[in-house]
Design a protein around this motif. Structure first.
Motif, PDB file in Angstrom:
ATOM      1  N   ARG A 269      17.292 -37.371 -18.010  1.00 16.79           N
ATOM      2  CA  ARG A 269      17.772 -38.687 -17.582  1.00 16.79           C
ATOM      3  C   ARG A 269      16.695 -39.745 -17.774  1.00 16.79           C
ATOM      4  N   SER A 273      17.028 -43.035 -20.002  1.00 11.92           N
ATOM      5  CA  SER A 273      16.788 -44.329 -19.354  1.00 11.92           C
ATOM      6  C   SER A 273      15.716 -45.113 -20.095  1.00 11.92           C
ATOM      7  N   ARG A 426      19.539 -46.141 -13.454  1.00 15.82           N
ATOM      8  CA  ARG A 426      18.791 -46.815 -14.530  1.00 15.82           C
ATOM      9  C   ARG A 426      17.779 -47.794 -13.957  1.00 15.82           C
ATOM     10  N   TYR A 429      14.836 -45.613 -12.423  1.00 11.68           N
ATOM     11  CA  TYR A 429      13.932 -45.049 -13.423  1.00 11.68           C
ATOM     12  C   TYR A 429      13.095 -46.142 -14.084  1.00 11.68           C
TER      13      TYR A 429
END
Length: 513
Positions: A269, A273, A426, A429
């Motif tokens: 992820r 991102s 998002r 991160y």
């Protein structure tokens, strides 16, 4: 410092791989073979391995070579982020006994705990038959290629070794590129399946002894100086996330360690991102392919993680009555079988050529800054701009998207809540990636509020996933038990929705850092 990349391969494939490698560059030295017996030493309390240090004494024919290796921290901004980068010192010695003189001299002395020398003892050994050659795959890069066959011996326990090691052999490491190792790996994979090996022979020895657990790793911190350009920041963040992925590969392969799968999923992820955060510069066909492959990996890891959460966490939330507890116990067995199948699928993925190709291609992209090939003058100018100048605009855009996604949170359906959850991920991160550019306390407060909101949305997502899994489990029986558990979990969903409204108000009022 040694920079190397290791692979596991089937013993029956090593001869074909040996033949293939000589066609992948100019052979500088003809292949030669040797028998290496290496004994590893540590103190009684294993002080060396606890510091990430390996002390060994190797017999190579009639020669004895004493050596010490020390790990470097992952994600330190060096160009070589996927291959192992370790400090290494070696000295010829006359006998099969440890020579303490070089251990007492800097910089090695700083690695040795003061009490360790007094209780050094052999802990295990490796017995390896090595075939080695040196290759020049490009104009300036030299690579030492070794094919290892043998075993690790720890007391009465043994483990087989069937590996390929690719190591930069340039005396001046600035002349060699780690991308040459990744490209060689990609070329070798066309001959026979190979899998990336992230565990050293030394660490395998300690694991064989039962003296070292395979530990999952959280993301290493990202440190960005304010003058760092966008291109350099992108490379560092991608490398940091890739290091995080590979640091958890061994834990994901270990059946008893579920957090390895979780952390690999987080790393996937983080990679996606990062690609979205830098989307204005990350627009090459190669990066688009990487994005789709990382998405595939995340989905494969996510299925196993969802079963972990369901079986270990979510089901326990339904134990509100004695009858519900009995229902959970009945469902737990088929849920455990589904978990095992999902983890077996993850192990197959990690050992697959598709995963190996993804990692190696990403390694080439990071090491060669593949995003710099764009000829658009605006993009090239953006790549050279200080990251600290564009970061505020990027983070503001992400924050606005999250605020927009949560406007009607009180009446949001599961699909809308999922969209909000993705927007917040998002944002979180990106905030972690860029946090070192801002005052720590302000960032920490913002992230705490963001985490609180994400935790509630994560719980709601877990409860929604549980409803799907309960339907799947009930197909094999236990329909009444599954129905009772669904009812109990709906009560938890109502409470979570109440908490969500409160957490959203707190976050909505918070000023961005």
């Amino acid at each position: 410092m040694e920079v190397e990349l290791k692979f596991r391969a089937s013993p029956r494939d090593l001869p074909a791989l040996e033949r293939a490698v000589s066609h992948l560059g100019t052979v500088i030295h003809r292949p030669w073979t040797k028998h290496l017996v290496t004994r590893y030493f540590d103190s009684c309390d294993l002080a060396l391995v606890k510091r990430g240090v390996a002390l060994r004494l190797r017999r190579d024919g009639k020669r004895y070579i004493q050596g010490i290796k020390a790990r470097r921290d992952a994600g330190d901004g060096q160009r070589s982020t996927i291959s192992a980068a370790r400090e290494e010192w070696e000295w010829p010695v006359k006998t099969a006994d440890i020579d303490f003189r070089p251990l007492n001299a800097p910089p090695v002395a700083d690695l040795m705990p003061p009490h360790a020398a007094a209780s050094l003892q052999p802990v295990f050994e490796t017995d390896i038959h090595r075939s080695e050659l040196e290759l020049r795959p490009g104009e300036t890069t030299r690579v030492k290629v070794a094919f290892d066959r043998g075993k690790i011996i720890a007391g009465s326990r043994t483990a087989p070794v069937s590996e390929i090691e690719l190591e930069l052999a340039n005396k001046d490491k600035k002349e060699g590129r780690a991308s040459a190792l990744y490209c060689l790996g990609l070329a070798l994979q066309r001959t026979a399946p190979i899998a990336i090996e992230t565990v050293s022979k030394g660490d395998r020895g300690y694991q064989l002894l039962g003296k070292k657990k395979i530990e999952p790793a959280k993301p290493p911190p990202v440190t960005l100086e304010k003058g760092r350009a966008v291109a350099e920041g992108f490379r560092l963040i991608l490398g940091n996330s890739m290091s995080h992925l590979l640091a958890n590969q061994a834990a994901a392969l270990a059946e008893a360690e579920i957090d390895g799968v979780h952390q690999m999923r987080v790393a996937a992820r983080r990679l996606r991102s990062a690609l979205r955060l830098f989307h204005r510069v990350a627009i090459s066909p190669e990066i688009r392919w990487l994005d789709s492959e990382i998405k595939w990996l995340g989905q494969e890891l996510g299925h196993a993680r969802d079963w972990d959460v369901f079986a270990i966490n979510t089901l326990n939330l339904a134990k509100t009555t004695e009858a519900a507890s009995h229902a959970v116990a009945a469902i737990a067995k088929p849920a455990a079988h589904s978990r095992q199948a999902a983890h077996a699928a993850v192990r197959h993925v990690i050992e697959s050529p598709r995963y190996t190709t993804l990692v190696l291609t990403l390694g080439v992209c990071i090491d060669e800054d593949c995003w710099r090939d764009n000829r658009d003058p605006d993009i090239r100018q953006l790549l050279e701009q200080p990251l600290s100048e564009v970061a505020p605009d990027w983070l503001t855009r992400l924050a606005h998207k999250a605020q927009k996604a949560g406007r009607h949170i009180g009446n949001a359906n599961p699909k809308e809540r999922h969209k909000l959850r993705k927007s917040l991920k998002r944002l979180r991160y990106a905030s972690h990636f860029l946090s070192s550019l801002y005052p720590h306390k302000r960032v920490e407060r913002y992230l705490d509020r963001l985490s609180e909101l994400q935790d509630i949305l994560g719980l709601l997502n877990d409860l929604a996933t549980a409803q799907k899994f309960l339907i799947e489990v009930s197909r094999g029986g236990h329909r009444s038990e599954a129905s009772l558990v669904r009812t109990q979990l709906r009560d938890r969903e109502r409470k979570a929705l109440e908490n969500l409204a409160t957490a959203w108000r707190h976050f909505h009022k918070l000023k961005p850092y």
